[in-house]
Design a protein around this motif. Structure first.
Motif, PDB file in Angstrom:
ATOM      1  N   LEU A  42       0.872  -1.231   0.054  1.00 23.39           N
ATOM      2  CA  LEU A  42      -0.201   0.083  -0.020  1.00 23.39           C
ATOM      3  C   LEU A  42       0.867   1.235   0.031  1.00 23.39           C
ATOM      4  CD1 LEU A  42      -2.739  -1.183   2.620  1.00 23.39           C
ATOM      5  CD2 LEU A  42      -2.611  -0.996  -0.030  1.00 23.39           C
ATOM      6  N   GLY A  43       1.951   1.243   0.773  1.00 23.11           N
ATOM      7  CA  GLY A  43       2.764   2.499   1.230  1.00 23.11           C
ATOM      8  C   GLY A  43       3.545   2.830  -0.266  1.00 23.11           C
ATOM      9  N   LEU A  44       4.244   1.743  -0.734  1.00 23.38           N
ATOM     10  CA  LEU A  44       5.014   1.973  -1.792  1.00 23.38           C
ATOM     11  C   LEU A  44       4.474   1.572  -3.155  1.00 23.38           C
ATOM     12  CD1 LEU A  44       8.633   0.698  -0.168  1.00 23.38           C
ATOM     13  CD2 LEU A  44       7.808   2.801  -0.427  1.00 23.38           C
ATOM     14  N   ARG A  45       3.313   1.073  -3.284  1.00 23.28           N
ATOM     15  CA  ARG A  45       2.694   0.814  -4.364  1.00 23.28           C
ATOM     16  C   ARG A  45       3.177  -0.599  -4.951  1.00 23.28           C
ATOM     17  NH1 ARG A  45      -0.425   5.928  -6.483  1.00 23.28           N
ATOM     18  NH2 ARG A  45      -1.110   6.789  -4.412  1.00 23.28           N
ATOM     19  N   LEU A  46       3.937  -1.447  -4.332  1.00 27.53           N
ATOM     20  CA  LEU A  46       4.596  -2.548  -5.202  1.00 27.53           C
ATOM     21  C   LEU A  46       3.921  -3.682  -4.473  1.00 27.53           C
ATOM     22  CD1 LEU A  46       8.466  -1.777  -3.813  1.00 27.53           C
ATOM     23  CD2 LEU A  46       7.297  -1.289  -6.087  1.00 27.53           C
ATOM     24  N   TRP A  47       2.659  -3.860  -5.344  1.00 26.52           N
ATOM     25  CA  TRP A  47       1.730  -4.884  -4.808  1.00 26.52           C
ATOM     26  C   TRP A  47       2.013  -6.260  -4.684  1.00 26.52           C
ATOM     27  CZ3 TRP A  47      -2.703  -3.032  -2.950  1.00 26.52           C
ATOM     28  CH2 TRP A  47      -3.055  -1.700  -3.183  1.00 26.52           C
ATOM     29  N   ILE A  48       2.773  -6.475  -5.998  1.00 22.19           N
ATOM     30  CA  ILE A  48       3.266  -7.704  -5.967  1.00 22.19           C
ATOM     31  C   ILE A  48       4.252  -8.272  -5.176  1.00 22.19           C
ATOM     32  CG2 ILE A  48       4.492  -9.619  -7.665  1.00 22.19           C
ATOM     33  CD1 ILE A  48       3.188  -7.835 -10.076  1.00 22.19           C
ATOM     34  N   ALA A  49       5.189  -7.257  -4.961  1.00 21.97           N
ATOM     35  CA  ALA A  49       6.315  -7.537  -3.884  1.00 21.97           C
ATOM     36  C   ALA A  49       5.822  -7.721  -2.524  1.00 21.97           C
ATOM     37  CB  ALA A  49       7.330  -6.514  -3.941  1.00 21.97           C
ATOM     38  N   GLY A  50       4.690  -7.064  -2.118  1.00 22.01           N
ATOM     39  CA  GLY A  50       4.089  -6.859  -0.789  1.00 22.01           C
ATOM     40  C   GLY A  50       3.296  -8.242  -0.429  1.00 22.01           C
ATOM     41  N   LEU A  51       2.906  -8.723  -1.805  1.00 15.06           N
ATOM     42  CA  LEU A  51       1.766  -9.941  -1.613  1.00 15.06           C
ATOM     43  C   LEU A  51       3.087 -11.263  -1.546  1.00 15.06           C
ATOM     44  CD1 LEU A  51      -0.822 -11.332  -1.846  1.00 15.06           C
ATOM     45  CD2 LEU A  51      -0.326 -11.570  -4.470  1.00 15.06           C
ATOM     46  N   ALA A  52       4.018 -10.932  -2.344  1.00  9.97           N
ATOM     47  CA  ALA A  52       5.137 -12.065  -2.014  1.00  9.97           C
ATOM     48  C   ALA A  52       5.804 -12.096  -0.852  1.00  9.97           C
ATOM     49  CB  ALA A  52       6.281 -11.793  -3.278  1.00  9.97           C
ATOM     50  N   VAL A  53       5.986 -11.005  -0.187  1.00 11.60           N
ATOM     51  CA  VAL A  53       6.682 -10.849   1.063  1.00 11.60           C
ATOM     52  C   VAL A  53       5.655 -11.615   2.210  1.00 11.60           C
ATOM     53  CG1 VAL A  53       7.321  -9.481   3.168  1.00 11.60           C
ATOM     54  CG2 VAL A  53       8.433  -9.005   0.707  1.00 11.60           C
ATOM     55  N   TRP A  54       4.310 -11.165   1.886  1.00  6.36           N
ATOM     56  CA  TRP A  54       3.432 -11.871   3.015  1.00  6.36           C
ATOM     57  C   TRP A  54       3.392 -13.344   2.601  1.00  6.36           C
ATOM     58  CZ3 TRP A  54      -1.125 -14.407   1.939  1.00  6.36           C
ATOM     59  CH2 TRP A  54      -1.978 -14.573   3.080  1.00  6.36           C
ATOM     60  N   LEU A  55       3.059 -13.624   1.423  1.00  6.69           N
ATOM     61  CA  LEU A  55       2.997 -15.302   1.139  1.00  6.69           C
ATOM     62  C   LEU A  55       4.241 -16.264   1.749  1.00  6.69           C
ATOM     63  CD1 LEU A  55       0.905 -17.371  -0.148  1.00  6.69           C
ATOM     64  CD2 LEU A  55       2.122 -16.784  -2.141  1.00  6.69           C
ATOM     65  N   ILE A  56       5.528 -15.604   1.363  1.00  8.54           N
ATOM     66  CA  ILE A  56       6.603 -16.285   1.756  1.00  8.54           C
ATOM     67  C   ILE A  56       6.771 -16.323   3.272  1.00  8.54           C
ATOM     68  CG2 ILE A  56       9.210 -16.410   1.290  1.00  8.54           C
ATOM     69  CD1 ILE A  56       8.661 -15.460  -1.497  1.00  8.54           C
ATOM     70  N   GLY A  57       6.854 -15.348   3.755  1.00  7.00           N
ATOM     71  CA  GLY A  57       7.031 -14.977   5.272  1.00  7.00           C
ATOM     72  C   GLY A  57       5.911 -15.782   5.966  1.00  7.00           C
ATOM     73  N   HIS A  58       4.719 -15.709   5.614  1.00  7.83           N
ATOM     74  CA  HIS A  58       3.898 -16.748   6.538  1.00  7.83           C
ATOM     75  C   HIS A  58       3.930 -18.007   6.291  1.00  7.83           C
ATOM     76  CE1 HIS A  58       0.093 -16.652   8.878  1.00  7.83           C
ATOM     77  NE2 HIS A  58      -0.096 -17.678   8.227  1.00  7.83           N
ATOM     78  N   ALA A  59       4.456 -18.520   4.989  1.00  4.10           N
ATOM     79  CA  ALA A  59       4.545 -19.755   4.788  1.00  4.10           C
ATOM     80  C   ALA A  59       5.631 -20.565   5.633  1.00  4.10           C
ATOM     81  CB  ALA A  59       4.679 -20.347   3.100  1.00  4.10           C
ATOM     82  N   LEU A  60       6.694 -19.502   5.636  1.00  6.52           N
ATOM     83  CA  LEU A  60       8.013 -19.967   6.271  1.00  6.52           C
ATOM     84  C   LEU A  60       7.507 -19.961   7.953  1.00  6.52           C
ATOM     85  CD1 LEU A  60      10.746 -17.945   4.726  1.00  6.52           C
ATOM     86  CD2 LEU A  60      10.261 -20.549   4.999  1.00  6.52           C
ATOM     87  N   ALA A  61       6.759 -19.060   8.393  1.00  6.72           N
ATOM     88  CA  ALA A  61       6.276 -18.874   9.828  1.00  6.72           C
ATOM     89  C   ALA A  61       5.250 -20.108  10.290  1.00  6.72           C
ATOM     90  CB  ALA A  61       5.602 -17.668  10.093  1.00  6.72           C
ATOM     91  N   VAL A  62       4.536 -20.583   9.200  1.00  2.86           N
ATOM     92  CA  VAL A  62       3.720 -21.640   9.655  1.00  2.86           C
ATOM     93  C   VAL A  62       4.455 -22.768   9.663  1.00  2.86           C
ATOM     94  CG1 VAL A  62       1.846 -22.994   8.536  1.00  2.86           C
ATOM     95  CG2 VAL A  62       1.559 -20.511   8.882  1.00  2.86           C
ATOM     96  N   TYR A  63       5.527 -23.025   8.670  1.00  2.00           N
ATOM     97  CA  TYR A  63       6.201 -24.474   8.711  1.00  2.00           C
ATOM     98  C   TYR A  63       7.168 -24.362  10.005  1.00  2.00           C
ATOM     99  CZ  TYR A  63       9.926 -27.599   7.057  1.00  2.00           C
ATOM    100  OH  TYR A  63      11.071 -28.520   7.193  1.00  2.00           O
TER     101      TYR A  63
END
Length: 87
Positions: A42-63
């Motif tokens: 939202l802040g930097l308007r890097l939608w794909i990067a924000g989604l990738a950071v969330w998806l990868i970070g959350h997947a690693l945390a769940v694992y």
């Protein structure tokens, strides 16, 4: 679960012994990860990067939480210890 001591019996709720998880990840890590992803998206308007950071970070945390639900507490404790036996 009931804890029994000599002469005493104390009912102990399961919520007091299990870590707090948010969608399978430790709550604090999930909040930090979501905030970072929202700032990127939202802040930097890097939608794909924000989604990738969330998806990868959350997947690693769940694992990691599946392997050890208290891994974040152990990691923080490990970082705080001094390296006395460094080579």
């Amino acid at each position: 679960m009931t804890v029994t001591l000599e002469g005493f019996q104390v009912p102990l709720h399961r919520a007091l012994t299990e870590p707090i998880l948010l969608a399978g990840a430790p709550r604090t890590l999930a909040i930090v990860n979501g905030t970072l992803a929202a700032a990127l998206g939202l802040g930097l308007r890097l939608w794909i990067a924000g989604l990738a950071v969330w998806l990868i970070g959350h997947a690693l945390a769940v694992y990691s939480a599946k392997k050890d639900p208290r891994f974040l507490e152990v990691l923080v404790r490990h970082i705080r210890h001094k390296g006395y036996l460094a080579c």
